[in-house]
Design a protein around this motif. Structure first.
Motif, mmCIF file in Angstrom:
data_model
loop_
_atom_site.group_PDB
_atom_site.id
_atom_site.type_symbol
_atom_site.label_atom_id
_atom_site.label_comp_id
_atom_site.label_asym_id
_atom_site.label_seq_id
_atom_site.Cartn_x
_atom_site.Cartn_y
_atom_site.Cartn_z
ATOM 1 N N ILE A 64 45.403 34.901 60.361
ATOM 2 C CA ILE A 64 45.939 35.374 59.091
ATOM 3 C C ILE A 64 44.843 36.155 58.390
ATOM 4 N N PRO A 65 45.151 37.374 57.928
ATOM 5 C CA PRO A 65 44.103 38.132 57.243
ATOM 6 C C PRO A 65 43.727 37.486 55.907
ATOM 7 N N ILE A 66 42.464 37.561 55.593
ATOM 8 C CA ILE A 66 42.001 37.052 54.313
ATOM 9 C C ILE A 66 42.373 38.074 53.233
ATOM 10 N N VAL A 67 42.983 37.603 52.184
ATOM 11 C CA VAL A 67 43.387 38.479 51.088
ATOM 12 C C VAL A 67 42.523 38.157 49.884
ATOM 13 N N VAL A 68 41.959 39.159 49.299
ATOM 14 C CA VAL A 68 41.109 38.946 48.135
ATOM 15 C C VAL A 68 41.726 39.655 46.944
ATOM 16 N N SER A 69 41.916 38.930 45.883
ATOM 17 C CA SER A 69 42.465 39.544 44.688
ATOM 18 C C SER A 69 41.519 40.620 44.184
ATOM 19 N N PRO A 70 42.028 41.829 43.896
ATOM 20 C CA PRO A 70 41.140 42.903 43.442
ATOM 21 C C PRO A 70 40.655 42.705 42.012
ATOM 22 N N VAL A 71 41.351 41.915 41.233
ATOM 23 C CA VAL A 71 40.970 41.708 39.837
ATOM 24 C C VAL A 71 40.883 40.213 39.575
ATOM 25 N N PRO A 72 39.748 39.596 39.845
ATOM 26 C CA PRO A 72 39.638 38.158 39.578
ATOM 27 C C PRO A 72 39.973 37.868 38.123
ATOM 28 N N ALA A 73 41.039 37.111 37.934
ATOM 29 C CA ALA A 73 41.572 36.933 36.584
ATOM 30 C C ALA A 73 40.592 36.239 35.653
ATOM 31 N N TYR A 164 58.451 37.126 38.766
ATOM 32 C CA TYR A 164 57.223 37.911 38.976
ATOM 33 C C TYR A 164 57.287 39.296 38.301
ATOM 34 N N PRO A 165 58.405 40.041 38.421
ATOM 35 C CA PRO A 165 58.439 41.337 37.718
ATOM 36 C C PRO A 165 58.228 41.196 36.203
ATOM 37 N N ILE A 166 58.712 40.105 35.643
ATOM 38 C CA ILE A 166 58.562 39.908 34.194
ATOM 39 C C ILE A 166 57.126 39.502 33.856
ATOM 40 N N LEU A 167 56.542 38.676 34.700
ATOM 41 C CA LEU A 167 55.138 38.300 34.503
ATOM 42 C C LEU A 167 54.246 39.539 34.583
ATOM 43 N N LYS A 168 54.577 40.421 35.521
ATOM 44 C CA LYS A 168 53.804 41.676 35.645
ATOM 45 C C LYS A 168 53.997 42.542 34.414
ATOM 46 N N LYS A 169 55.217 42.645 33.967
ATOM 47 C CA LYS A 169 55.512 43.468 32.781
ATOM 48 C C LYS A 169 54.672 43.027 31.580
ATOM 49 N N HIS A 170 54.511 41.712 31.446
ATOM 50 C CA HIS A 170 53.737 41.184 30.316
ATOM 51 C C HIS A 170 52.253 41.033 30.645
ATOM 52 N N ASP A 171 51.882 41.350 31.883
ATOM 53 C CA ASP A 171 50.486 41.219 32.317
ATOM 54 C C ASP A 171 49.984 39.793 32.094
ATOM 55 N N VAL A 172 50.794 38.871 32.516
ATOM 56 C CA VAL A 172 50.530 37.453 32.255
ATOM 57 C C VAL A 172 50.106 36.749 33.541
ATOM 58 N N ARG A 173 49.076 35.952 33.412
ATOM 59 C CA ARG A 173 48.630 35.173 34.567
ATOM 60 C C ARG A 173 49.506 33.934 34.730
ATOM 61 N N PHE A 174 49.633 33.493 35.942
ATOM 62 C CA PHE A 174 50.507 32.349 36.189
ATOM 63 C C PHE A 174 50.004 31.556 37.382
ATOM 64 N N THR A 175 50.425 30.304 37.415
ATOM 65 C CA THR A 175 49.989 29.387 38.463
ATOM 66 C C THR A 175 51.188 28.993 39.304
ATOM 67 N N LEU A 176 51.128 29.366 40.564
ATOM 68 C CA LEU A 176 52.225 29.092 41.489
ATOM 69 C C LEU A 176 51.886 27.823 42.268
ATOM 70 N N ALA A 177 52.695 26.786 42.101
ATOM 71 C CA ALA A 177 52.463 25.514 42.793
ATOM 72 C C ALA A 177 53.340 25.475 44.042
ATOM 73 N N LEU A 178 52.685 25.517 45.198
ATOM 74 C CA LEU A 178 53.425 25.687 46.454
ATOM 75 C C LEU A 178 53.450 24.412 47.275
ATOM 76 N N MET A 199 51.916 38.739 45.352
ATOM 77 C CA MET A 199 51.652 38.267 43.985
ATOM 78 C C MET A 199 50.151 38.071 43.756
ATOM 79 N N LEU A 200 49.459 37.564 44.761
ATOM 80 C CA LEU A 200 48.006 37.389 44.636
ATOM 81 C C LEU A 200 47.300 38.723 44.433
ATOM 82 N N ALA A 201 47.784 39.738 45.139
ATOM 83 C CA ALA A 201 47.130 41.050 45.065
ATOM 84 C C ALA A 201 47.209 41.650 43.662
ATOM 85 N N SER A 202 48.135 41.161 42.850
ATOM 86 C CA SER A 202 48.250 41.674 41.476
ATOM 87 C C SER A 202 47.094 41.201 40.608
#
Ligand SMILES: [Zn+2]
Length: 307
Positions: A64-73, A164-178, A199-202
């Motif tokens: 699995i490729p390692i994905v790094v968020s471009p903007v550490p929140a 997610y589209p609404i969270l993006k619209k508001h530029d809001v950080r969120f915690t996804l419990a998987l 979602m992580l890439a955002s």
């Protein structure tokens, strides 16, 4: 250049930003604290994974490729002034499903969610991550007076498609419990790892473990629970490159034994359900979260954040 050097290199730019923002310049002391690199960089929202792990399931064997968020929140500055730590109270909001036509009481219409995020912004409620809340409980991070953590449980498809589209619209950080078994099993109601990685890439999304099978942990054996807390995190790490820092009890179910296992596994905090705000002296291994239901109104939200 390491992270600290990178942060220090940014300071002149940040100072310029403050100078151009009169409402920030009016409160110089808190802003200086907000840009304390030792605070923000010590608690990254996402931690890069250790080398690939071998998981005990056959369908997770491929690389699995390692994905790094471009903007550490966690490197973002807070918009509101910081206050004395004892004056901060956090409301951890708990969401499950999103869809106007769903019959579940846990299903929120996208419009209602949009309105709630708008209300939080209009009323200057700072939205932080679960990892930041853990740092606050450590005494390592100072926060504004009123903060919220947006947690979304279960990784339902509507989380990605509608919330997610609404969270993006508001530029809001969120915690996804998987809960990882559902995703690994390609259940139709579950998000995919592609969804999660998008979602992580955002840079807005933080991951938490919600166990593997999503069982009532207070009823499981110790061996099962040990697997629940470790396997879920290992799968998340392998699929996304992100290490979950906090744990969310399925159904909120927990007891002293379960809390000890979560602590022992190296998580930084755990979330249950219930009323109450999180303060500096709140119980770190059973932090309360307030469920947001279809019936929850903006007035209800206002009560949660009233001082
Ligand atoms: Zn759940």
């Amino acid at each position: 250049m390491n992270l600290r050097q990178a942060a220090l290199a940014l300071l002149p730019f940040l100072s310029a930003c403050v100078a151009q923002a009169p409402h920030l310049a009016a409160t110089p002391a808190p802003i200086l604290t907000a840009f304390d690199a030792s605070q923000t960089l010590a608690t990254p929202v996402m931690t890069l994974a250790a080398p690939m792990m071998t998981l005990p399931t056959s369908n997770t064997a491929e690389a699995i490729p390692i994905v790094v968020s471009p903007v550490p929140a966690a490197q973002r500055a807070f918009r509101e002034p910081l206050v004395a730590r004892a004056d901060t109270h956090a409301v951890v909001l708990l969401y499950h499903l999103f869809g106007a036509t769903m019959t579940s009481a846990q299903s929120l219409s996208p419009d209602a969610f949009d309105a709630q995020l708008g209300w939080l912004a209009d009323h200057h409620v700072e939205i932080i991550t679960a990892a930041e809340l853990a740092s606050f409980l450590d005494g390592a991070l100072t926060l504004p007076a009123r903060v919220a953590v947006i947690t979304l449980d279960d990784g339902h498809v509507s989380t990605f498609a509608r919330a997610y589209p609404i969270l993006k619209k508001h530029d809001v950080r969120f915690t996804l419990a998987l809960n990882t078994e559902a995703i690994e099993g390609h259940r139709p109601e579950a998000v995919t790892w592609d969804n999660v990685n998008e979602m992580l890439a955002s840079g807005l999304c933080e991951l938490a473990s919600h166990s593997h099978i999503h069982g009532h942990m207070e009823r499981l054996t110790e061996a099962s629970n040990r697997r629940e807390v470790t396997l879920s995190r290992a799968i998340i790490e392998q699929r996304t490159g992100v290490r979950a820092e906090t744990f969310v009890f399925p159904f909120g179910g927990h007891d002293q034994r379960v809390m000890s296992l979560v602590k022992e596994a190296g998580y930084r905090a755990a979330f249950a359900v219930g009323t109450g705000r999180v303060r500096l002296d709140s119980p770190r291994w059973e932090l309360p979260r307030k469920g947001v239901l279809r019936s929850t109104t903006l007035s209800d939200l206002a009560v949660l954040f009233s001082s």
